[in-house]
Write an enzyme that holds these catalytic residues in place. Structure first.
Site, PDB file in Angstrom:
ATOM      1  N   ARG A 132     -33.173 -32.932  -1.537  1.00  0.00           N
ATOM      2  CA  ARG A 132     -32.628 -34.281  -1.513  1.00  0.00           C
ATOM      3  C   ARG A 132     -33.175 -34.994  -2.741  1.00  0.00           C
ATOM      4  NH1 ARG A 132     -34.376 -39.566   1.962  1.00  0.00           N
ATOM      5  NH2 ARG A 132     -35.895 -39.677   0.302  1.00  0.00           N
ATOM      6  N   GLU A 158     -29.797 -41.505  11.219  1.00  0.00           N
ATOM      7  CA  GLU A 158     -31.245 -41.513  11.451  1.00  0.00           C
ATOM      8  C   GLU A 158     -31.691 -42.779  12.187  1.00  0.00           C
ATOM      9  OE1 GLU A 158     -32.624 -41.125   7.388  1.00  0.00           O
ATOM     10  OE2 GLU A 158     -33.384 -43.167   7.453  1.00  0.00           O
ATOM     11  N   HIS A 170     -29.152 -44.667   1.838  1.00  0.00           N
ATOM     12  CA  HIS A 170     -29.989 -45.562   2.657  1.00  0.00           C
ATOM     13  C   HIS A 170     -29.259 -46.855   3.023  1.00  0.00           C
ATOM     14  CE1 HIS A 170     -34.128 -46.621   4.118  1.00  0.00           C
ATOM     15  NE2 HIS A 170     -34.120 -45.317   4.278  1.00  0.00           N
ATOM     16  N   GLU A 223     -25.893 -39.083   2.348  1.00  0.00           N
ATOM     17  CA  GLU A 223     -26.450 -39.600   3.613  1.00  0.00           C
ATOM     18  C   GLU A 223     -26.342 -41.120   3.699  1.00  0.00           C
ATOM     19  OE1 GLU A 223     -30.441 -38.228   4.197  1.00  0.00           O
ATOM     20  OE2 GLU A 223     -30.968 -39.959   5.424  1.00  0.00           O
ATOM     21  N   GLU A 225     -34.299 -31.614   7.777  1.00  0.00           N
ATOM     22  CA  GLU A 225     -35.105 -32.315   6.771  1.00  0.00           C
ATOM     23  C   GLU A 225     -36.570 -31.912   6.952  1.00  0.00           C
ATOM     24  OE1 GLU A 225     -34.993 -36.584   7.107  1.00  0.00           O
ATOM     25  OE2 GLU A 225     -35.810 -36.862   5.097  1.00  0.00           O
ATOM     26  N   ARG A 229     -27.573 -36.974  12.332  1.00  0.00           N
ATOM     27  CA  ARG A 229     -28.990 -37.012  11.928  1.00  0.00           C
ATOM     28  C   ARG A 229     -29.904 -37.675  12.944  1.00  0.00           C
ATOM     29  NH1 ARG A 229     -31.471 -36.090   7.848  1.00  0.00           N
ATOM     30  NH2 ARG A 229     -32.489 -38.068   7.421  1.00  0.00           N
ATOM     31  N   TRP A 278     -32.542 -52.655   3.746  1.00  0.00           N
ATOM     32  CA  TRP A 278     -33.530 -51.794   3.102  1.00  0.00           C
ATOM     33  C   TRP A 278     -33.159 -50.351   3.262  1.00  0.00           C
ATOM     34  CZ3 TRP A 278     -36.934 -48.037   5.087  1.00  0.00           C
ATOM     35  CH2 TRP A 278     -37.713 -47.410   4.083  1.00  0.00           C
ATOM     36  N   TYR A 292     -36.434 -47.646  -2.724  1.00  0.00           N
ATOM     37  CA  TYR A 292     -36.507 -46.631  -1.683  1.00  0.00           C
ATOM     38  C   TYR A 292     -36.577 -45.218  -2.277  1.00  0.00           C
ATOM     39  CZ  TYR A 292     -35.313 -43.210   1.702  1.00  0.00           C
ATOM     40  OH  TYR A 292     -35.372 -42.078   2.454  1.00  0.00           O
ATOM     41  N   ASP A 351     -29.559 -39.652  -0.427  1.00  0.00           N
ATOM     42  CA  ASP A 351     -29.609 -40.672   0.622  1.00  0.00           C
ATOM     43  C   ASP A 351     -29.303 -42.050   0.026  1.00  0.00           C
ATOM     44  OD1 ASP A 351     -30.139 -42.240   2.823  1.00  0.00           O
ATOM     45  OD2 ASP A 351     -32.135 -41.401   3.218  1.00  0.00           O
TER      46      ASP A 351
HETATM   47  O1  EZ4 Z   1     -36.476 -44.327   5.372  1.00  0.00           O
HETATM   48  O2  EZ4 Z   1     -37.971 -42.457   8.006  1.00  0.00           O
HETATM   49  O3  EZ4 Z   1     -33.816 -39.691   5.185  1.00  0.00           O
HETATM   50  N1  EZ4 Z   1     -34.882 -40.195   5.352  1.00  0.00           N
HETATM   51  C1  EZ4 Z   1     -35.111 -41.506   5.359  1.00  0.00           C
HETATM   52  C2  EZ4 Z   1     -36.509 -41.938   5.698  1.00  0.00           C
HETATM   53  C3  EZ4 Z   1     -36.558 -43.322   6.342  1.00  0.00           C
HETATM   54  C4  EZ4 Z   1     -37.847 -43.502   7.090  1.00  0.00           C
HETATM   55  C5  EZ4 Z   1     -37.898 -44.851   7.798  1.00  0.00           C
HETATM   56  O4  EZ4 Z   1     -38.920 -44.876   8.725  1.00  0.00           O
HETATM   57  O5  EZ4 Z   1     -34.217 -42.280   5.110  1.00  0.00           O
HETATM   58  O6  EZ4 Z   1     -37.316 -41.892   4.551  1.00  0.00           O
HETATM   59 CO    CO Z   2     -32.316 -41.281   5.323  1.00  0.00          CO
END
Ligand code: EZ4
Ligand code: CO
Length: 402
Positions: free
Chosen positions: A147, A262, A212, A236, A339, A283, A402, A159, A210
């Site tokens: 990733r 997630e 995010h 992701e 992961e 996920r 975030w 991030y 990701d």
């Molecule tokens: O930001 O688990 O794909 N993994 C992620 C993680 C999340 C954290 C948050 O607690 O996006 O790094």
């Molecule tokens: Co993630």
């Protein structure tokens, strides 16, 4: 068999973990992971004040009934806090059942469909150059899937990018720290980064990324479309999936596979996504999504729609959750990838794992149960410390995801 005791242990070997230990009159105990990053005490309190008193005296073998006692039986259902608690209860009960039958958990989930679990590693760098170096390191370590996250020109701490030389860990001590975000800069950078990675590393390495939850559906559609030539394994959380219908737009525009969930905690977060085949990987982790009992149902439901699993496995999920996930990954037919973000060594002073990494795969041994042991005395040496996930603002100060 009867549950005679249950307790919650919150410890901080490098980062906070919440562990539920359920004890029975048969001399067998089980472990569940109840960690909810940055909200640890909320889950611990819910377990201690409301769940544990109701667990005492129940027969731990009746997992389905106990699951529904804390789901259907509870008027205020779903949500990350209560579902994390229920997940930990469920995991501990499966651990007890497998130990009572003297067999590793995967045997109760249908047995082995494979001998090893394909994992993806995290690649990070503060800029493209460092990121490319880190891809090389992971390839040398044998990983077949990575990733890739990177710092973006013109943005500061974001991030997925570590501070200094420490491994990346999103939760920071104290109150939430603030990060800054600019989607335009991000969208311009990411396709260039993947073009470079493919040019340097060739076609075989599986590449994941990701987002995010930071794009709108139309922005995500643009990104997924522009990444098509680089054949990602998955993109992701391209949008925040509170609005499942948002994924329709992404799907209409691109063949880049999508992974999501997630932050989900129930099948009802997934119904549109699954039945309309808007995603390719689920996920939702065992430790937030209702444990093994609920994930068995969600994974089976997904399988009918050609959707595979790719369970969340960040360091804020404890080794108990990772081991339980590995048993699950070994057993189901529609496993996709797992992961794997290795815990710091100090974590293994408290939790002794029964799994090991070798050449791109994780292997789990045949210890009965989930197979992780928890050292309560050691855990006492690492008391809870307040830590939170960051918050995120756009460059003009507007609050953002975030
Ligand atoms: O930001 O688990 O794909 N993994 C992620 C993680 C999340 C954290 C948050 O607690 O996006 O790094
Ligand atoms: Co993630």
């Amino acid at each position: 068999m009867k549950i005679t005791d249950a307790k919650v242990i919150v410890c901080c070997p490098g980062r906070n973990f919440v562990t539920l230990k359920i004890t029975t009159d048969a001399g067998i105990s089980g472990l569940g992971d109840a960690t909810l990053n940055g909200r640890e005490k909320a889950v611990a309190t819910y377990l201690e004040a409301y769940c544990i008193p109701a667990l005492i005296g129940k027969d731990p073998r009746n997992i389905e009934d106990i699951w529904h006692y804390f789901y259907k039986g509870v008027y205020w259902k779903r949500g990350a806090v209560t579902m994390s608690a229920l997940s930990a209860i469920d995991m501990a009960l499966w651990d007890i059942k497998a130990k009572a039958l003297n067999t590793p958990l995967y045997n109760l989930l249908g047995g082995k469909s494979r001998e090893r679990v394909l994992v993806y590693a995290h690649v990070t760098g503060k800029d493209l150059e460092q990121t490319l170096e880190d891809v090389s390191k992971k390839v040398e370590a044998g990983y077949l899937a990575v990733r890739v996250q990177s710092g973006i020109p013109g943005l500061g701490q974001i991030y997925g990018v570590p501070k200094g030389d420490k491994p990346y860990e999103p939760a920071q001590k104290g109150l939430p720290q603030e990060e800054t975000w600019d989607t335009a800069k991000y969208l311009n950078f990411v396709p260039k980064m993947f073009a470079k990675i493919r040019a340097v590393f060739g076609d075989d390495l599986h590449l994941l990324h990701d987002v995010h939850h930071r794009c709108t559906p139309i922005e995500a559609a643009r990104l997924a479309k522009e990444l098509e030539p680089f054949h990602l394994f998955w993109l992701e959380d391209p949008v925040t999936a509170e609005l499942q219908e948002g994924l329709r737009l992404v799907r209409q525009h691109s063949t880049t596979p999508i992974a999501i969930g997630e932050v989900f905690n129930s099948v009802y977060d997934y119904t549109t996504l699954i039945t309309e085949q808007l995603i390719d990987f689920i996920r939702m982790p065992l430790s937030h999504g209702g444990g093994i009992t609920h994930l068995q149902k969600v994974a089976a439901y997904a399988a009918f729609y050609h959707i595979q699993t790719g369970f969340h496995g960040a360091t804020d999920l404890s080794p108990v959750n990772l081991a339980a996930s590995l048993h699950f990954d070994l057993a189901i037919n529609n496993f996709g990838i797992q992961e794997y973000m290795p815990h710091q060594e100090i974590v293994h002073a408290v939790f002794t794992p029964n799994y090991h990494y070798e050449n791109g795969f994780l292997y789990v041994d045949d210890t009965p149960g989930i197979g992780v042991t928890f050292n309560e005395e050691k855990a006492k040496q690492y008391p809870y410390q307040t830590a939170c996930l960051p918050v995120n603002r756009k460059t003009d100060g507007t609050m953002f995801y975030w």
